[in-house]
Design a protein around this motif. Structure first.
Motif, short mmCIF file in Angstrom:
data_model
loop_
_atom_site.label_atom_id
_atom_site.label_comp_id
_atom_site.label_asym_id
_atom_site.label_seq_id
_atom_site.Cartn_x
_atom_site.Cartn_y
_atom_site.Cartn_z
N LYS A 96 -8.16 -3.25 -4.48
CA LYS A 96 -7.18 -3.43 -3.43
C LYS A 96 -6.24 -4.56 -3.83
N GLY B 75 -2.55 -6.23 -2.30
CA GLY B 75 -1.53 -6.14 -1.26
C GLY B 75 -1.87 -5.03 -0.28
N SER B 76 -0.94 -4.13 -0.06
CA SER B 76 -1.17 -3.01 0.85
C SER B 76 -1.65 -1.77 0.10
N GLY B 77 -1.84 -1.92 -1.19
CA GLY B 77 -2.25 -0.77 -1.99
C GLY B 77 -3.74 -0.73 -2.26
N GLN B 78 -4.24 0.47 -2.49
CA GLN B 78 -5.65 0.66 -2.85
C GLN B 78 -5.71 1.71 -3.94
#
Length: 119
Positions: free
Chosen positions: A100, A102-105
């Motif tokens: 993970k 930031g806002s990414g996975q």
């Protein structure tokens, strides 16, 4: 790019033990959550155990007290020690790296290793 290579599966009798290993390439291993999933024929893939970068661990209820997940960041390897195996543990076991940022996975999967528990 991340590659995950599992090993250690096989055929074992009920009550026996196996240790699965998953070696990761790349530089994400130490900052990622590592998990073992399994998928039995006709069933959905389920999370068996996971260990995050800080060492926090969780298990599915059906394996608590029997399976142990661990990681060695120096070897970029995660392990699953499976004891007191039961026929219902029979499945293809997959290693997963979950990163993970930031806002990414980002999720990466190994090719799977077969575990068969049978007499």
């Amino acid at each position: 790019q991340v590659q995950l290579v599992e090993s250690g599966g096989g055929l074992v009798q009920p009550g026996g033990s196996l240790r699965l290993s998953c070696a990761a390439s790349g530089s994400l291993f130490s900052i990622s959550t590592m998990g073992w999933y399994r998928q039995a024929p006709g069933k959905q893939r389920e999370l068996v155990a996971a260990i995050d970068s800080g060492g926090s661990i969780n298990y599915v209820d059906s394996v608590k007290g029997r399976f142990t997940i661990s990681r060695d960041n120096t070897k970029s390897t995660v392990y699953l020690q499976m004891n007191s195996l039961k026929p219902e543990d029979t499945a293809v076991y997959y290693c997963n790296l979950d990163w993970k940022v930031g806002s990414g996975q980002y999720k990466y999967w190994g090719q799977g290793t077969q575990v068969t528990v049978s007499s």
